[in-house]
Motif scaffolding. Structure first.
Motif, PDB file in Angstrom:
ATOM      1  N   LYS A 102       4.791   8.206   3.213  1.00  0.00           N
ATOM      2  CA  LYS A 102       3.563   7.740   2.968  1.00  0.00           C
ATOM      3  C   LYS A 102       3.340   8.262   5.035  1.00  0.00           C
ATOM      4  O   LYS A 102       1.928   8.536   5.019  1.00  0.00           O
ATOM      5  CB  LYS A 102       2.974   6.229   3.268  1.00  0.00           C
ATOM      6  CG  LYS A 102       3.260   5.663   1.764  1.00  0.00           C
ATOM      7  CD  LYS A 102       3.031   3.796   2.197  1.00  0.00           C
ATOM      8  CE  LYS A 102       2.991   3.273   0.484  1.00  0.00           C
ATOM      9  NZ  LYS A 102       3.512   1.469   0.675  1.00  0.00           N
ATOM     10  N   THR A 116       2.650  11.776   4.408  1.00  0.00           N
ATOM     11  CA  THR A 116       1.489  12.343   3.619  1.00  0.00           C
ATOM     12  C   THR A 116       0.793  12.251   4.583  1.00  0.00           C
ATOM     13  O   THR A 116      -0.414  13.010   4.234  1.00  0.00           O
ATOM     14  CB  THR A 116       1.315  10.844   2.246  1.00  0.00           C
ATOM     15  OG1 THR A 116       2.328  11.241   1.858  1.00  0.00           O
ATOM     16  CG2 THR A 116       0.471  11.790   1.620  1.00  0.00           C
ATOM     17  N   ALA A 117       0.865  11.215   4.893  1.00  0.00           N
ATOM     18  CA  ALA A 117      -0.811  10.707   6.237  1.00  0.00           C
ATOM     19  C   ALA A 117      -0.886  12.428   7.457  1.00  0.00           C
ATOM     20  O   ALA A 117      -1.391  12.144   7.447  1.00  0.00           O
ATOM     21  CB  ALA A 117      -0.726   9.385   6.629  1.00  0.00           C
ATOM     22  N   ARG A 124      -0.765   8.087   0.413  1.00  0.00           N
ATOM     23  CA  ARG A 124      -1.230   7.563   1.353  1.00  0.00           C
ATOM     24  C   ARG A 124      -0.949   6.253   2.160  1.00  0.00           C
ATOM     25  O   ARG A 124      -0.828   5.198   1.061  1.00  0.00           O
ATOM     26  CB  ARG A 124      -2.423   8.258   1.760  1.00  0.00           C
ATOM     27  CG  ARG A 124      -2.922   9.404   1.492  1.00  0.00           C
ATOM     28  CD  ARG A 124      -4.195  10.002   1.332  1.00  0.00           C
ATOM     29  NE  ARG A 124      -4.724   9.404   3.348  1.00  0.00           N
ATOM     30  CZ  ARG A 124      -5.551  10.117   3.319  1.00  0.00           C
ATOM     31  NH1 ARG A 124      -6.643  10.998   2.602  1.00  0.00           N
ATOM     32  NH2 ARG A 124      -6.121  10.292   4.880  1.00  0.00           N
TER      33      ARG A 124
END
Length: 222
Positions: A79, A82-83, A118
């Motif tokens: 995550k 991804t962010a 996310r």
């Protein structure tokens, strides 16, 4: 030479890879594929690892690079990656590592298109992976998967307490970089332009899954 003269590179390869660190952000979109992790490694703190990264980001970005911590939980790392990529960070630094063992990090170093979840969301997103990935640490230990995707920049001052060194050519290197940034950017672009003018010859050698990176960065350095 003026920029890099105070860094204690252990070999010619490490110095060449430092040039990759300086040049890759300018040609990242010419590399149609993934790029390796550029590891700035040393046997002790105070050797200049963080300074070398700050120099590279100060020239190409005009500011410090984004620093991302490496959580132990793989889902959390997924995550976070991804962010960070969604935000479009052009240079991502994993700072002060001791070990590099992560299937998620290994995956992101071998794909030009990252698919992940996310933070706070359940929906999967796809985002281009065009960042320059950098890590710093002292005597970092790798997994077999990560080591095949890593290019080393090894520094060694050869003293017990490298942070106590003095007599540098540039007493305040970052101040010098800020004052001369236009010339340093021009120097980087001149190296790239010389390669283009020569017909963009491909670099030699092999590095699995990173063939286009070898062709572009190897060609420029040749």
């Amino acid at each position: 030479d003026d920029l890099l003269r105070d860094f204690p590179f252990t070999d010619v390869g490490s110095r060449a890879h430092a040039l990759v660190l300086l040049l890759q952000p300018y040609v990242r979109y010419l590399i149609l594929g993934p790029t390796p992790l550029l590891l700035v490694d040393a046997p002790a703190r105070g050797t200049g690892k963080g300074l070398l990264v700050d120099v590279a980001s100060g020239i190409s970005l005009g500011r410090p690079a984004y620093v991302m911590t490496l959580p132990k939980d793989e889902d959390e790392l997924d995550k976070r990656i991804t962010a960070t990529l969604v935000e479009g960070s052009p240079m991502i630094v994993l700072d002060n590592l001791t070990t590099l063992r992560s299937n998620t990090l290994s995956a992101v170093l071998t794909t030009p298109l990252w698919k992940g979840r996310r933070l706070g969301k359940s929906k999967m997103v796809e985002v281009p992976n065009t960042a320059t990935w950098i890590a710093t640490g002292n005597n970092v230990v790798f997994s077999d998967e990560i080591v095949r995707r890593t290019v080393p920049i090894r520094l060694d001052a050869g003293v017990e307490r490298p942070e106590e060194r003095s007599g540098f050519y540039h007493a305040d290197l970052m101040a010098w970089v800020r004052s001369n940034r236009a010339q340093l950017v021009s120097a980087c672009l001149s190296m790239v332009q010389a390669w283009i003018d020569a017909g963009m010859p491909k670099g030699k050698g092999t590095l699995g899954r990173l063939e286009r990176w070898v062709e572009v960065m190897g060609g420029i350095l040749m």
